[in-house]
Design a protein around this motif. Structure first.
Motif, PDB file in Angstrom:
ATOM      1  N   LYS A  57      29.413   2.247   7.035  1.00  0.00           N
ATOM      2  CA  LYS A  57      30.062   1.840   5.791  1.00  0.00           C
ATOM      3  C   LYS A  57      29.106   2.108   4.637  1.00  0.00           C
ATOM      4  O   LYS A  57      27.928   1.764   4.712  1.00  0.00           O
ATOM      5  CB  LYS A  57      30.441   0.361   5.843  1.00  0.00           C
ATOM      6  CG  LYS A  57      31.532   0.073   6.858  1.00  0.00           C
ATOM      7  CD  LYS A  57      31.844  -1.404   6.946  1.00  0.00           C
ATOM      8  CE  LYS A  57      32.915  -1.639   8.005  1.00  0.00           C
ATOM      9  NZ  LYS A  57      33.076  -3.066   8.311  1.00  0.00           N
ATOM     10  N   LEU A  58      29.622   2.704   3.575  1.00  0.00           N
ATOM     11  CA  LEU A  58      28.837   2.988   2.380  1.00  0.00           C
ATOM     12  C   LEU A  58      29.354   2.107   1.252  1.00  0.00           C
ATOM     13  O   LEU A  58      30.520   2.201   0.871  1.00  0.00           O
ATOM     14  CB  LEU A  58      28.943   4.464   2.010  1.00  0.00           C
ATOM     15  CG  LEU A  58      28.553   5.458   3.114  1.00  0.00           C
ATOM     16  CD1 LEU A  58      28.799   6.886   2.653  1.00  0.00           C
ATOM     17  CD2 LEU A  58      27.115   5.266   3.516  1.00  0.00           C
ATOM     18  N   ALA A  59      28.473   1.254   0.735  1.00  0.00           N
ATOM     19  CA  ALA A  59      28.875   0.280  -0.286  1.00  0.00           C
ATOM     20  C   ALA A  59      28.347   0.679  -1.650  1.00  0.00           C
ATOM     21  O   ALA A  59      27.346   1.384  -1.776  1.00  0.00           O
ATOM     22  CB  ALA A  59      28.355  -1.103   0.097  1.00  0.00           C
ATOM     23  N   ASP A  60      29.032   0.187  -2.688  1.00  0.00           N
ATOM     24  CA  ASP A  60      28.564   0.415  -4.054  1.00  0.00           C
ATOM     25  C   ASP A  60      27.539  -0.652  -4.419  1.00  0.00           C
ATOM     26  O   ASP A  60      27.163  -1.479  -3.586  1.00  0.00           O
ATOM     27  CB  ASP A  60      29.741   0.447  -5.041  1.00  0.00           C
ATOM     28  CG  ASP A  60      30.514  -0.867  -5.106  1.00  0.00           C
ATOM     29  OD1 ASP A  60      30.000  -1.921  -4.657  1.00  0.00           O
ATOM     30  OD2 ASP A  60      31.647  -0.849  -5.620  1.00  0.00           O
ATOM     31  N   ALA A  61      27.080  -0.652  -5.661  1.00  0.00           N
ATOM     32  CA  ALA A  61      26.041  -1.583  -6.108  1.00  0.00           C
ATOM     33  C   ALA A  61      26.477  -3.041  -6.002  1.00  0.00           C
ATOM     34  O   ALA A  61      25.639  -3.939  -5.883  1.00  0.00           O
ATOM     35  CB  ALA A  61      25.641  -1.261  -7.552  1.00  0.00           C
ATOM     36  N   ARG A  62      27.779  -3.297  -6.006  1.00  0.00           N
ATOM     37  CA  ARG A  62      28.293  -4.664  -5.890  1.00  0.00           C
ATOM     38  C   ARG A  62      28.513  -5.079  -4.439  1.00  0.00           C
ATOM     39  O   ARG A  62      28.984  -6.180  -4.177  1.00  0.00           O
ATOM     40  CB  ARG A  62      29.600  -4.800  -6.658  1.00  0.00           C
ATOM     41  CG  ARG A  62      29.415  -4.651  -8.145  1.00  0.00           C
ATOM     42  CD  ARG A  62      30.707  -4.867  -8.864  1.00  0.00           C
ATOM     43  NE  ARG A  62      30.514  -4.712 -10.284  1.00  0.00           N
ATOM     44  CZ  ARG A  62      31.472  -4.438 -11.119  1.00  0.00           C
ATOM     45  NH1 ARG A  62      32.713  -4.294 -10.696  1.00  0.00           N
ATOM     46  NH2 ARG A  62      31.224  -4.308 -12.402  1.00  0.00           N
ATOM     47  N   GLY A  63      28.222  -4.179  -3.524  1.00  0.00           N
ATOM     48  CA  GLY A  63      28.375  -4.498  -2.105  1.00  0.00           C
ATOM     49  C   GLY A  63      29.758  -4.228  -1.543  1.00  0.00           C
ATOM     50  O   GLY A  63      30.031  -4.559  -0.399  1.00  0.00           O
ATOM     51  N   ARG A  64      30.640  -3.626  -2.354  1.00  0.00           N
ATOM     52  CA  ARG A  64      31.988  -3.312  -1.878  1.00  0.00           C
ATOM     53  C   ARG A  64      31.950  -1.998  -1.107  1.00  0.00           C
ATOM     54  O   ARG A  64      31.376  -1.011  -1.570  1.00  0.00           O
ATOM     55  CB  ARG A  64      32.967  -3.173  -3.035  1.00  0.00           C
ATOM     56  CG  ARG A  64      33.183  -4.461  -3.797  1.00  0.00           C
ATOM     57  CD  ARG A  64      34.089  -4.210  -4.962  1.00  0.00           C
ATOM     58  NE  ARG A  64      33.461  -3.162  -5.793  1.00  0.00           N
ATOM     59  CZ  ARG A  64      33.831  -2.853  -7.019  1.00  0.00           C
ATOM     60  NH1 ARG A  64      34.839  -3.460  -7.578  1.00  0.00           N
ATOM     61  NH2 ARG A  64      33.211  -1.917  -7.706  1.00  0.00           N
ATOM     62  N   VAL A  65      32.564  -2.000   0.071  1.00  0.00           N
ATOM     63  CA  VAL A  65      32.621  -0.771   0.857  1.00  0.00           C
ATOM     64  C   VAL A  65      33.536   0.209   0.136  1.00  0.00           C
ATOM     65  O   VAL A  65      34.699  -0.080  -0.144  1.00  0.00           O
ATOM     66  CB  VAL A  65      33.130  -1.039   2.293  1.00  0.00           C
ATOM     67  CG1 VAL A  65      33.314   0.264   3.047  1.00  0.00           C
ATOM     68  CG2 VAL A  65      32.170  -1.961   3.027  1.00  0.00           C
ATOM     69  N   ARG A  66      32.978   1.353  -0.200  1.00  0.00           N
ATOM     70  CA  ARG A  66      33.725   2.375  -0.937  1.00  0.00           C
ATOM     71  C   ARG A  66      34.129   3.542  -0.040  1.00  0.00           C
ATOM     72  O   ARG A  66      35.143   4.171  -0.261  1.00  0.00           O
ATOM     73  CB  ARG A  66      32.885   2.897  -2.107  1.00  0.00           C
ATOM     74  CG  ARG A  66      32.415   1.824  -3.062  1.00  0.00           C
ATOM     75  CD  ARG A  66      33.523   1.189  -3.806  1.00  0.00           C
ATOM     76  NE  ARG A  66      34.097   2.216  -4.669  1.00  0.00           N
ATOM     77  CZ  ARG A  66      35.209   2.087  -5.354  1.00  0.00           C
ATOM     78  NH1 ARG A  66      35.886   0.993  -5.277  1.00  0.00           N
ATOM     79  NH2 ARG A  66      35.648   3.058  -6.112  1.00  0.00           N
ATOM     80  N   PHE A  67      33.285   3.840   0.948  1.00  0.00           N
ATOM     81  CA  PHE A  67      33.543   4.966   1.838  1.00  0.00           C
ATOM     82  C   PHE A  67      33.069   4.621   3.240  1.00  0.00           C
ATOM     83  O   PHE A  67      32.241   3.733   3.419  1.00  0.00           O
ATOM     84  CB  PHE A  67      32.781   6.226   1.377  1.00  0.00           C
ATOM     85  CG  PHE A  67      33.112   6.658  -0.009  1.00  0.00           C
ATOM     86  CD1 PHE A  67      34.248   7.411  -0.260  1.00  0.00           C
ATOM     87  CD2 PHE A  67      32.287   6.304  -1.070  1.00  0.00           C
ATOM     88  CE1 PHE A  67      34.555   7.799  -1.547  1.00  0.00           C
ATOM     89  CE2 PHE A  67      32.586   6.698  -2.363  1.00  0.00           C
ATOM     90  CZ  PHE A  67      33.734   7.454  -2.605  1.00  0.00           C
ATOM     91  N   ILE A  68      33.582   5.340   4.205  1.00  0.00           N
ATOM     92  CA  ILE A  68      33.064   5.263   5.564  1.00  0.00           C
ATOM     93  C   ILE A  68      32.659   6.675   5.946  1.00  0.00           C
ATOM     94  O   ILE A  68      33.470   7.598   5.914  1.00  0.00           O
ATOM     95  CB  ILE A  68      34.105   4.699   6.553  1.00  0.00           C
ATOM     96  CG1 ILE A  68      34.407   3.248   6.177  1.00  0.00           C
ATOM     97  CG2 ILE A  68      33.588   4.819   7.985  1.00  0.00           C
ATOM     98  CD1 ILE A  68      35.462   2.585   7.024  1.00  0.00           C
ATOM     99  N   PHE A  69      31.381   6.820   6.268  1.00  0.00           N
ATOM    100  CA  PHE A  69      30.841   8.099   6.695  1.00  0.00           C
ATOM    101  C   PHE A  69      30.968   8.152   8.212  1.00  0.00           C
ATOM    102  O   PHE A  69      30.574   7.215   8.908  1.00  0.00           O
ATOM    103  CB  PHE A  69      29.375   8.224   6.287  1.00  0.00           C
ATOM    104  CG  PHE A  69      28.725   9.469   6.797  1.00  0.00           C
ATOM    105  CD1 PHE A  69      28.928  10.676   6.146  1.00  0.00           C
ATOM    106  CD2 PHE A  69      27.931   9.434   7.929  1.00  0.00           C
ATOM    107  CE1 PHE A  69      28.340  11.833   6.620  1.00  0.00           C
ATOM    108  CE2 PHE A  69      27.335  10.589   8.400  1.00  0.00           C
ATOM    109  CZ  PHE A  69      27.541  11.794   7.750  1.00  0.00           C
ATOM    110  N   ALA A  70      31.553   9.224   8.723  1.00  0.00           N
ATOM    111  CA  ALA A  70      31.738   9.348  10.171  1.00  0.00           C
ATOM    112  C   ALA A  70      31.287  10.718  10.649  1.00  0.00           C
ATOM    113  O   ALA A  70      31.456  11.716   9.952  1.00  0.00           O
ATOM    114  CB  ALA A  70      33.206   9.120  10.526  1.00  0.00           C
ATOM    115  N   SER A  71      30.701  10.725  11.836  1.00  0.00           N
ATOM    116  CA  SER A  71      30.304  11.964  12.488  1.00  0.00           C
ATOM    117  C   SER A  71      30.789  11.916  13.926  1.00  0.00           C
ATOM    118  O   SER A  71      30.864  10.840  14.521  1.00  0.00           O
ATOM    119  CB  SER A  71      28.784  12.120  12.499  1.00  0.00           C
ATOM    120  OG  SER A  71      28.282  12.232  11.206  1.00  0.00           O
ATOM    121  N   GLN A  72      31.114  13.080  14.454  1.00  0.00           N
ATOM    122  CA  GLN A  72      31.559  13.171  15.840  1.00  0.00           C
ATOM    123  C   GLN A  72      30.785  14.279  16.538  1.00  0.00           C
ATOM    124  O   GLN A  72      30.521  15.318  15.947  1.00  0.00           O
ATOM    125  CB  GLN A  72      33.056  13.482  15.890  1.00  0.00           C
ATOM    126  CG  GLN A  72      33.889  12.401  15.229  1.00  0.00           C
ATOM    127  CD  GLN A  72      35.365  12.684  15.323  1.00  0.00           C
ATOM    128  OE1 GLN A  72      35.881  12.935  16.402  1.00  0.00           O
ATOM    129  NE2 GLN A  72      36.047  12.640  14.197  1.00  0.00           N
TER     130      GLN A  72
END
Length: 147
Positions: free
Chosen positions: A71-86
């Motif tokens: 999970k990638l969060a912004d400065a406020r701690g809100r999850v903005r993106f999910i980085f995934a690899s397979q």
């Protein structure tokens, strides 16, 4: 579309745009890895996951798919993106897996000795090692079932 994902899956980019990666699982829906991913997505406290899924390339070839998600969060701690690899881990030789298991076991023994010496536990590190060992075991079981 990521060219490596096309290479992994056997699909062309235009076949994947707008699709969910679940298409790689075909009818194999009842897998522990799917439940782990659902839990990761639902639990705000979980920041990353590593699991395996039995997946299939476009031509029907089965493979053990190691999925890593963060999970990638912004400065406020809100999850903005999910980085995934397979990754296709099907071709990992048994000897390589055995070597990896032995290295993990050695790490566990060394960390246990350090923790006893300093009278504390390193839970996060032990969890990481335990998860790695579990992934090796899952991959072996999936390979045995598919082959």
């Amino acid at each position: 579309m990521n060219p490596r994902f096309c290479e992994l899956s056997g699909y062309e980019s235009d076949e994947l745009v707008g699709q969910n990666c679940r298409l790689l699982q075909r009818d194999v829906r009842d897998q522990p890895g799917r439940q782990e991913i659902r839990r990761f997505l639902d639990d705000l406290e979980l920041q990353s996951i590593r699991t395996t899924l039995m997946s299939f390339k476009k031509d029907g070839t089965p493979f053990v798919n190691l999925v890593l998600m963060n999970k990638l969060a912004d400065a406020r701690g809100r999850v903005r993106f999910i980085f995934a690899s397979q990754f296709d881990v099907t071709k990992i030789a048994d000897q390589e897996m055995a070597n990896h298991e032995e290295m993990l076991a050695d790490d566990v023994r060394r960390m246990g000795a350090i923790a006893r010496e300093h009278h504390h536990m390193m839970n996060t590190t032990f969890d990481t090692i335990a998860n790695s060992m579990a992934q090796i075991a899952k991959s072996r079981m999936a390979l045995d079932e598919s082959g």
